[in-house]
Write an enzyme that holds these catalytic residues in place. Sequence first.
Site, PDB file in Angstrom:
ATOM      1  N   THR A 131       1.311  -1.305   0.072  1.00  0.00           N
ATOM      2  CA  THR A 131      -0.338  -0.252   0.174  1.00  0.00           C
ATOM      3  C   THR A 131       0.930   1.302   0.490  1.00  0.00           C
ATOM      4  OG1 THR A 131      -1.750   1.356   1.263  1.00  0.00           O
ATOM      5  CG2 THR A 131      -0.167  -0.303   2.726  1.00  0.00           C
ATOM      6  N   ASP A 132       0.449   2.656  -0.278  1.00  0.00           N
ATOM      7  CA  ASP A 132       1.057   3.556  -0.574  1.00  0.00           C
ATOM      8  C   ASP A 132       0.787   4.114   0.721  1.00  0.00           C
ATOM      9  OD1 ASP A 132      -1.711   4.575  -0.336  1.00  0.00           O
ATOM     10  OD2 ASP A 132      -1.197   6.146  -1.509  1.00  0.00           O
ATOM     11  N   GLU A 133       0.982   3.696   2.001  1.00  0.00           N
ATOM     12  CA  GLU A 133      -0.040   3.339   3.387  1.00  0.00           C
ATOM     13  C   GLU A 133       1.844   3.900   3.916  1.00  0.00           C
ATOM     14  OE1 GLU A 133      -3.157   3.798   5.935  1.00  0.00           O
ATOM     15  OE2 GLU A 133      -4.462   3.596   3.335  1.00  0.00           O
ATOM     16  N   TYR A 156      -2.435  -0.536  10.852  1.00  0.00           N
ATOM     17  CA  TYR A 156      -2.197  -1.344   9.258  1.00  0.00           C
ATOM     18  C   TYR A 156      -1.023  -0.857   8.891  1.00  0.00           C
ATOM     19  CZ  TYR A 156      -3.418  -1.620   4.675  1.00  0.00           C
ATOM     20  OH  TYR A 156      -3.404  -2.122   3.303  1.00  0.00           O
ATOM     21  N   LYS A 160       1.687  -3.102   6.542  1.00  0.00           N
ATOM     22  CA  LYS A 160       2.044  -3.305   5.853  1.00  0.00           C
ATOM     23  C   LYS A 160       3.985  -2.902   5.568  1.00  0.00           C
ATOM     24  CE  LYS A 160      -0.352  -4.426   2.373  1.00  0.00           C
ATOM     25  NZ  LYS A 160      -0.371  -6.162   2.764  1.00  0.00           N
ATOM     26  N   ASP A 286     -13.290  12.212  14.138  1.00  0.00           N
ATOM     27  CA  ASP A 286     -12.287  11.626  13.548  1.00  0.00           C
ATOM     28  C   ASP A 286     -11.075  10.509  13.172  1.00  0.00           C
ATOM     29  OD1 ASP A 286     -10.350  11.776  11.244  1.00  0.00           O
ATOM     30  OD2 ASP A 286      -9.018  14.350  11.589  1.00  0.00           O
TER      31      ASP A 286
END
Length: 350
Positions: A131-133, A156, A160, A286
Site C-alpha cells: 500500500t501507499d500508506e 495497519y 504493511k 476524526d
Amino acid sequence: MKTILITGGAGFIGSHMVRFMLNKYPDYRIINLDSLTYAGNLENLRDVEDKLNYSFIKADINDADAIQKVFDDHDINGVIHLAAESHVDRSISNPTEFIHTNIVGTVNLLNAARHHWKDNYEGRLFYHVSTDEVYGSLGDTGLFTETTAYDPRSPYSASKASSDHLVRAWYHTFKLPVIISNCSNNYGGYQFPEKLIPLIIYNIKHNKPLPIYGKGENVRDWLYVVDHASAIDRIFHKGCIGETYNIGGNNEWKNIDLVKLLCKIMDDRLGRPEGTSEKLITFVTDRAGHDLRYAIDSGKLQSELGWEPSLEFSEGLEKTVDWYLANEEWLNNVTSGDYQKYYDKMYSSR
Ligand code: NAD
Ligand code: DAU
C-alpha cells in the site's frame, strides 16, 4: 504451465486478481488460498469457480505448516500475495491481528517459497502487494515516489511497512526473487462495505447517516480495482526482480467532495430529488492519527513498463454504483451476521 498461488483471492482486490488471471492466462493454474475472514467471500468468484484451471484452498497464512504443504503439494512457481487485514479502523481497535497476519503470515509465505524453491529461483517470483500508506502522510503538495522514506502511522500501515521490509530482507539475504508494489485506494465491485465508497453507497440506499471523519478534508488517490489488477499483471510478467513499483490513479479527491459526488449519482439512480442524499452527511469524530493526504507518482511503472489506468474516474464510479445496486443479494449477504453490530458499535463511539 505456471502454477500461481494468489493469497487473499476471496477478498476485494484478490477476487479481481483471480478473475483477471484466469481470463487472461487460460494455460496457468491459479490457486486461491484464503482463510475466509469477514472480508473474504467465495461469492466474489462465483462466475469463475468452475474453471478447470482454478482451485481454492482454505488455509490461514499464520499456519506455517499448512502453507509449506501447499507449496510442496502444488509445486507453486509464482506467488501474488494479497492476504492481509486491510482496514485501518479495525487496526486501531484491534492491532494484534494485523501483526499476526500481515507480518508473521508474510514471513510464513516467504519461508515456504524459499524452502520449496531450494535456491533454484529460475522462473520463480514472490510478488508482494502493498500500500501507499507505508509512506505516511503528505501535506498539500508532493507525491510519493519509490524512494520516499517509509513513515507509517497506523497499526495497519506499520504492519504493511514491516512486511515490505521483510520481503526485501528475503531478497537481499536469501536472493529470493521478489517484487513489491505499493498502490493507492482501490474502488469497484466486491469491496466490503466498511471502506468509504461501498459504505456510502450502502448507507444512502438505506437512508442511514453518511459518516465523514473530521472535516472531510483528507485526500485519497482512487484507482479502479481492475486497473490495479492489470498493473500487477504487468509488473508480475515484466517487472525487474528486487524492484518496487508505485501504482496510482493520478486521481485525488477530498473525501467530502467524493461523498457529495456519490450522493448526486445515487439521487439520480434512485430517482430521488437532487440534494436528498447529501442531507444524510454527518460529520463525526476524526479517525485517530488520520493521514491527511496520499498521492502517488506512478511514473516509473508508466515509463518503464508502459502501464496506464484504463478508466476515467467518472466512468469507474458510475460503474461501481451500478454494480452495488445490481448486486443487492451480495450486499445483503455480506452485511448479514455481525456487520450491523460492528458498525453500530463503531459509530456510536464517534
Ligand atoms: P480485503 O480485506 O478485501 O481482503 C483480504 C483477504 O485476505 C480476504 O479474503 C481475507 O479472508 C484474506 N485473509 C485475511 N487474513 C488471512 C489469513 N490470515 N490467511 C489467509 N487469508 C487471509 O483486502 P483488499 O482491500 O482486497 O486488499 C488486498 C491487499 O491489497 C492487502 O494486502 C492490502 O494491504 C493491499 N492493498 C489494498 C488497497 C485497497 O485500497 N483496498 C490498496 C493498496 C493495497
Ligand atoms: O491507500 C491505500 C489504502 O486505502 C489501503 O492500503 C487500505 O487497505 C484501504 O483500506 C484504504 O485505506 P483508507 O483508510 O484510505 O480507506 P477507507 O475507505 O477506510 O477511508 C478512505 C477515506 O475516507 C479516509 O480518509 C477515511 C475516510 N472515511 C472512511 C470511512 C470508512 C470517512 O470519512 N468515513 C468513513 O466512514
